[in-house]
Design a protein around this motif. Structure first.
Motif, PDB file in Angstrom:
ATOM      1  N   MET A  16       0.862  -1.175   0.000  1.00  0.00           N
ATOM      2  CA  MET A  16       0.000   0.000   0.000  1.00  0.00           C
ATOM      3  C   MET A  16       0.904   1.232   0.000  1.00  0.00           C
ATOM      4  SD  MET A  16      -3.339  -0.729   0.222  1.00  0.00           S
ATOM      5  CE  MET A  16      -4.231   0.404   1.305  1.00  0.00           C
ATOM      6  N   GLY A  17       0.810   2.024  -1.058  1.00  0.00           N
ATOM      7  CA  GLY A  17       1.627   3.214  -1.182  1.00  0.00           C
ATOM      8  C   GLY A  17       2.625   3.070  -2.320  1.00  0.00           C
ATOM      9  N   ASP A  40      -1.833   2.551  -5.259  1.00  0.00           N
ATOM     10  CA  ASP A  40      -1.537   3.965  -4.999  1.00  0.00           C
ATOM     11  C   ASP A  40      -2.392   4.811  -5.932  1.00  0.00           C
ATOM     12  OD1 ASP A  40       0.754   5.835  -3.673  1.00  0.00           O
ATOM     13  OD2 ASP A  40       0.207   6.590  -5.656  1.00  0.00           O
ATOM     14  N   ASP A  58      -7.762   4.918  -4.659  1.00  0.00           N
ATOM     15  CA  ASP A  58      -7.639   5.494  -3.328  1.00  0.00           C
ATOM     16  C   ASP A  58      -7.440   4.375  -2.309  1.00  0.00           C
ATOM     17  OD1 ASP A  58      -8.186   8.041  -1.569  1.00  0.00           O
ATOM     18  OD2 ASP A  58      -9.349   6.410  -0.662  1.00  0.00           O
ATOM     19  N   TYR A  59      -6.801   4.722  -1.194  1.00  0.00           N
ATOM     20  CA  TYR A  59      -6.477   3.707  -0.194  1.00  0.00           C
ATOM     21  C   TYR A  59      -7.711   3.109   0.479  1.00  0.00           C
ATOM     22  CZ  TYR A  59      -1.805   5.555  -0.837  1.00  0.00           C
ATOM     23  OH  TYR A  59      -0.615   5.946  -1.395  1.00  0.00           O
ATOM     24  N   THR A  77       2.750  -2.044   3.984  1.00  0.00           N
ATOM     25  CA  THR A  77       2.556  -0.622   3.695  1.00  0.00           C
ATOM     26  C   THR A  77       3.912   0.060   3.631  1.00  0.00           C
ATOM     27  OG1 THR A  77       1.550   1.454   4.449  1.00  0.00           O
ATOM     28  CG2 THR A  77       2.278  -0.071   6.146  1.00  0.00           C
ATOM     29  N   ASN A  81       0.803   6.805   6.946  1.00  0.00           N
ATOM     30  CA  ASN A  81      -0.497   7.456   6.873  1.00  0.00           C
ATOM     31  C   ASN A  81      -1.488   6.757   5.942  1.00  0.00           C
ATOM     32  OD1 ASN A  81      -0.005   9.499   8.769  1.00  0.00           O
ATOM     33  ND2 ASN A  81       1.162  10.669   7.275  1.00  0.00           N
ATOM     34  N   VAL A  82      -1.156   5.550   5.509  1.00  0.00           N
ATOM     35  CA  VAL A  82      -2.180   4.706   4.897  1.00  0.00           C
ATOM     36  C   VAL A  82      -3.254   4.456   5.956  1.00  0.00           C
ATOM     37  CG1 VAL A  82      -2.682   2.352   4.145  1.00  0.00           C
ATOM     38  CG2 VAL A  82      -0.757   3.568   3.156  1.00  0.00           C
ATOM     39  N   ALA A  86      -7.992   0.609   6.129  1.00  0.00           N
ATOM     40  CA  ALA A  86      -7.736  -0.113   4.877  1.00  0.00           C
ATOM     41  C   ALA A  86      -6.919  -1.373   5.141  1.00  0.00           C
ATOM     42  CB  ALA A  86      -7.003   0.800   3.895  1.00  0.00           C
ATOM     43  N   GLN A 107       0.256   6.370  14.085  1.00  0.00           N
ATOM     44  CA  GLN A 107      -0.392   7.496  13.423  1.00  0.00           C
ATOM     45  C   GLN A 107      -0.830   8.585  14.390  1.00  0.00           C
ATOM     46  OE1 GLN A 107      -3.557   5.556  11.251  1.00  0.00           O
ATOM     47  NE2 GLN A 107      -2.287   5.231   9.433  1.00  0.00           N
TER      48      GLN A 107
END
Length: 390
Positions: A16-17, A40, A58-59, A77, A81-82, A86, A107
């Motif tokens: 993710m990202g 991403d 989008d995440y 990830t 900030n994912v 999600a 976070q």
């Protein structure tokens, strides 16, 4: 992860990202024979450009998450900030590391500091600001201090220095009165960081301790071995990092940043649930990089203790280097001159445009001795127009 490991050449790993950390994870995974998929929203993300597949979504996009889960055997990830939600959604179908719950702690600075304290690791004295009553109750002993937004702050963003109660009130207004943490400003001697790696079976290893220099809140230089940290202090940092990771039930690569105070005390600053800028030196100075270790932890492979084979200096390369001072015209740094220096290893992130303050790449300098690495790093800094203030 339960059951058998995901062996190289037999599985697909997702991330993710799509930034540079995802790009280097993908490259490490591919070198071991894994298929890779990136999710991403950016059509031209650095990681998406090198992955086998890029899901542009989008995440929190349900269809995108479903496609990622359907194609991958395990998912990680590349930035903190994912949305944790999600990761939790993906975990309903696939092994996800680090878990959404662990990322959620990272976070929020308030949750993060509470976790440090629960782990028995000292952090700077602090207070939480969520209401006018909290503001009125701030003890004078915390001033001067640094006011930080509880969420979404990184690279010095969302942080303001305050010297008095009046400045604190004004700073909180400037930050839109979002939940914040006020930390007492401490007399710092140096900054260290530790990369710790933990797998689902609870095995923990760590990389050599890094000594870091920040400019304007952004990491500028990392030196390994840490020249100003004693062996005892480094061991304390590594043990503290391992304790934090274990109490978080963390799986993956976790970076813990520490302050060393002028009296020699060690206090934890913050953590990042991913590989870290200060660990980029591992790509050329260690027998296994932080990104390969991220792959190993995710896939359930063995975690060997990383070994430093060359003293090193890492220089962070920001977009400012692509512009003449006072000019908006873009130019290319003199890479030929830099790469003519012995032991230089250039890593650019494939970003399509430079911006001042944007992380564009890094330069690792390795040598037979720390003194030699430092001397070449200073030559490289001079060629690039960077200060040699470490």
């Amino acid at each position: 992860m339960s059951g058998k490991p995901l062996l190289p050449g037999t599985a697909t790993l997702g991330v993710m990202g799509g930034g540079q950390l995802g790009r280097m994870f993908v490259q490490a995974a591919q070198s071991l024979g894994y298929r890779t998929v990136v999710l991403d929203p950016d059509a031209v993300s650095p990681a998406g450009a090198v992955a086998h597949e890029h899901i542009q979504a989008d995440y929190l996009d349900e269809a995108g998450l479903a496609r990622l889960a359907a194609q991958c055997d395990a998912i990680t990830t590349e930035f903190e900030n994912v949305p944790a939600a999600a990761l939790e959604r993906l975990a309903q179908q696939r092994f996800v590391a680090p878990a959404g719950a662990a990322v959620a702690v990272c976070q929020d600075r308030a949750d993060e500091k509470a976790h440090f304290q629960a782990s028995g690791v000292a952090c700077a004295p602090y207070a939480l600001l969520r209401s006018d009553a909290d503001l009125a109750a701030v003890p004078a002993s915390l001033l001067p201090g640094i006011l930080k937004t509880a969420r979404m702050g990184y690279d010095g963003k969302g942080q303001l220095r305050v010297r008095s109660a009046a400045e604190l009130a004004q700073a909180w207004d400037e930050l839109k009165r979002v939940p914040c943490v006020l930390e007492q400003m401490l007399p710092l001697a140096l900054e260290l960081s530790v990369l710790v790696v933990r797998n689902a079976a609870g095995q923990v290893v760590s990389f050599p301790v890094q000594q870091n220099l920040h400019r304007d809140g952004i990491l500028a230089v990392t030196q390994v071995p840490a020249p100003a940290a004693s062996a005892a202090l480094q061991q304390q940092a590594r043990e503290s990092a391992a304790r934090i990771a274990a109490s978080l039930h963390y799986v993956g690569v976790l970076c813990i940043e520490f302050f060393v105070l002028q009296d020699g005390a060690l206090v934890v600053n913050e953590m990042a649930p991913r590989p870290h800028n200060s660990g980029h030196y591992t790509m050329n100075a260690c027998d296994v990089s932080q990104f390969e270790m991220q792959v190993r932890a995710l896939a359930g492979l063995p975690l060997p203790t990383p070994r430093l084979h060359s003293p090193t200096v890492m220089l962070n390369l920001l977009g400012d280097l692509w512009f003449e001072p006072g000019s908006t015209a873009e130019r290319s740094p003199d890479w030929a001159a830099v790469l003519a220096l012995p032991g230089t290893h250039l890593h650019l992130y494939g970003k399509t445009s430079a911006r001042r303050g944007r992380k564009m790449g890094h330069l690792n300098i390795t040598a037979a001795t720390a003194a030699e690495a430092e001397a070449v790093a200073r030559q490289a800094a001079a060629l690039l127009g960077l200060p040699a203030d470490w």
